[in-house]
Design an enzyme around this catalytic site. Structure first.
Site, short mmCIF file in Angstrom:
data_model
loop_
_atom_site.label_atom_id
_atom_site.label_comp_id
_atom_site.label_asym_id
_atom_site.label_seq_id
_atom_site.Cartn_x
_atom_site.Cartn_y
_atom_site.Cartn_z
N ARG A 68 39.97 44.90 28.61
CA ARG A 68 41.37 45.32 28.77
C ARG A 68 42.07 45.51 27.43
O ARG A 68 41.79 44.83 26.47
CB ARG A 68 42.14 44.25 29.57
CG ARG A 68 41.76 44.24 31.02
CD ARG A 68 42.39 43.06 31.73
NE ARG A 68 41.83 41.79 31.29
CZ ARG A 68 42.24 40.60 31.70
NH1 ARG A 68 43.24 40.52 32.54
NH2 ARG A 68 41.65 39.50 31.27
N ASP B 112 35.59 41.24 28.43
CA ASP B 112 36.94 41.66 28.80
C ASP B 112 37.28 42.96 28.06
O ASP B 112 37.42 42.96 26.84
CB ASP B 112 37.94 40.54 28.41
CG ASP B 112 39.34 40.80 28.95
OD1 ASP B 112 39.64 41.93 29.36
OD2 ASP B 112 40.13 39.83 28.94
N1 GTP Z 1 34.46 41.70 35.49
C1 GTP Z 1 35.01 40.81 36.30
N2 GTP Z 1 36.32 40.86 36.52
C2 GTP Z 1 36.86 39.93 37.32
C3 GTP Z 1 36.08 38.93 37.96
N3 GTP Z 1 36.91 38.18 38.69
C4 GTP Z 1 38.16 38.70 38.52
N4 GTP Z 1 38.13 39.74 37.70
C5 GTP Z 1 39.23 40.57 37.21
O1 GTP Z 1 39.92 39.81 36.26
C6 GTP Z 1 41.24 40.32 36.13
C7 GTP Z 1 42.16 39.13 36.03
O2 GTP Z 1 41.82 38.47 34.84
P1 GTP Z 1 41.74 36.92 34.68
O3 GTP Z 1 40.75 36.64 33.62
O4 GTP Z 1 41.52 36.28 36.04
O5 GTP Z 1 43.17 36.46 34.25
P2 GTP Z 1 44.04 37.09 33.08
O6 GTP Z 1 44.76 38.26 33.65
O7 GTP Z 1 43.22 37.33 31.87
O8 GTP Z 1 45.00 35.88 32.73
P3 GTP Z 1 46.28 35.35 33.46
O9 GTP Z 1 47.44 36.13 32.90
O10 GTP Z 1 46.37 33.93 33.10
O11 GTP Z 1 46.10 35.58 34.93
C8 GTP Z 1 41.46 41.22 37.32
O12 GTP Z 1 41.40 42.57 36.86
C9 GTP Z 1 40.27 40.93 38.22
O13 GTP Z 1 39.87 42.05 38.97
C10 GTP Z 1 34.69 38.91 37.70
O14 GTP Z 1 33.95 38.06 38.21
N5 GTP Z 1 34.18 39.87 36.89
#
Ligand code: GTP
Ligand code: ZN
Length: 211
Positions: A145, A143
């Site tokens: 971000r 992650d």
């Molecule tokens: N690298 C990667 N990113 C993903 C995948 N599936 C979804 N994403 C990205 O994950 C991000 C969303 O993150 P999540 O981990 O689903 O949720 P979160 O934002 O951390 O947590 P919440 O606030 O609970 O939704 C978005 O930017 C999606 O594009 C994947 O398989 N691989």
């Protein structure tokens, strides 16, 4: 007279962001109600973080806030591989239900690796890897971000306390660390289906999400 704030600049990624940037703000009627849409005036035209806000945010109790990371496939193309689109719709509906709150639409596609790399990761998942393993095979952390710009935007909107709509403890920590108090975490469990079963399990088991 000079605006001293214009000279207070910090390096954010590879861009300078001034501390006093104005927001560009316009009405945005949606299926859920009328929001204001805002971006920083100094944001790049492409991939600017977006705030959708409703109601008076600078006074009263802590508003509902969602930090929503961009997911083109889930948010716009109705993918069932993740829960993003469901969470986006639920968040807007919940904010509209209170007539108050903010959704920040953060341009951090693929947890920060970008769309093409997310699709590379999807292809690896089609071969059996999970979301974290696929990122690692591509040379990325699980992650990437960060939430500095989200914090700046929230502060510009007058928000200092929030009821944060998330299952991700990292988001709670990031806001608390930056001086925006999370008085409540509002769970966002929507859209579970057979196609995202493994994805949601990995979020719980490997990424510490509270699902
Ligand atoms: N690298 C990667 N990113 C993903 C995948 N599936 C979804 N994403 C990205 O994950 C991000 C969303 O993150 P999540 O981990 O689903 O949720 P979160 O934002 O951390 O947590 P919440 O606030 O609970 O939704 C978005 O930017 C999606 O594009 C994947 O398989 N691989
Ligand atoms: Zn998604």
């Amino acid at each position: 007279m000079y605006n001293i704030g214009l000279f207070v600049a910090c390096l954010n990624g590879n861009r300078f962001v001034t501390a006093s940037s104005d927001l560009i703000r316009a009405k945005l009627p949606t299926r859920y109600g009328e929001f204001f849409i805002s971006v920083r005036a100094d944001a790049p035209s492409e991939r600017a973080h977006v705030a959708l806000s409703m109601g008076d945010l600078s006074q009263g109790s802590a508003p509902l806030v969602r930090l929503h990371s961009e997911c083109l496939t889930g948010d716009a193309l109705h993918s069932l591989r993740c829960d993003c689109g469901f969470q986006l719709e639920a968040a807007l509906s919940m904010i509209a239900g209170e007539q108050r709150g903010v959704l920040l639409y953060l341009r951090q596609e693929g947890r920060g690796i970008g769309l093409a790399n997310k699709l590379r990761a999807y292809a690896l998942q089609d071969q059996g890897l999970d979301t974290v393993e696929a990122n690692e095979q591509l040379g990325f952390g699980a992650d990437l971000r960060e939430y500095h710009e989200a914090v700046t935007l929230l502060k510009q909107l007058g928000v200092s306390e929030v009821r944060l709509m998330t299952n991700n403890p990292r988001k709670v920590q990031a806001l608390n660390d930056a001086g925006i108090k999370v008085v409540e975490r509002v769970p966002m469990r929507f859209g579970a289906n057979p196609h995202n079963e493994r994805y949601l399990a990995v979020k719980t088991n490997k990424l510490g999400h509270l699902l």
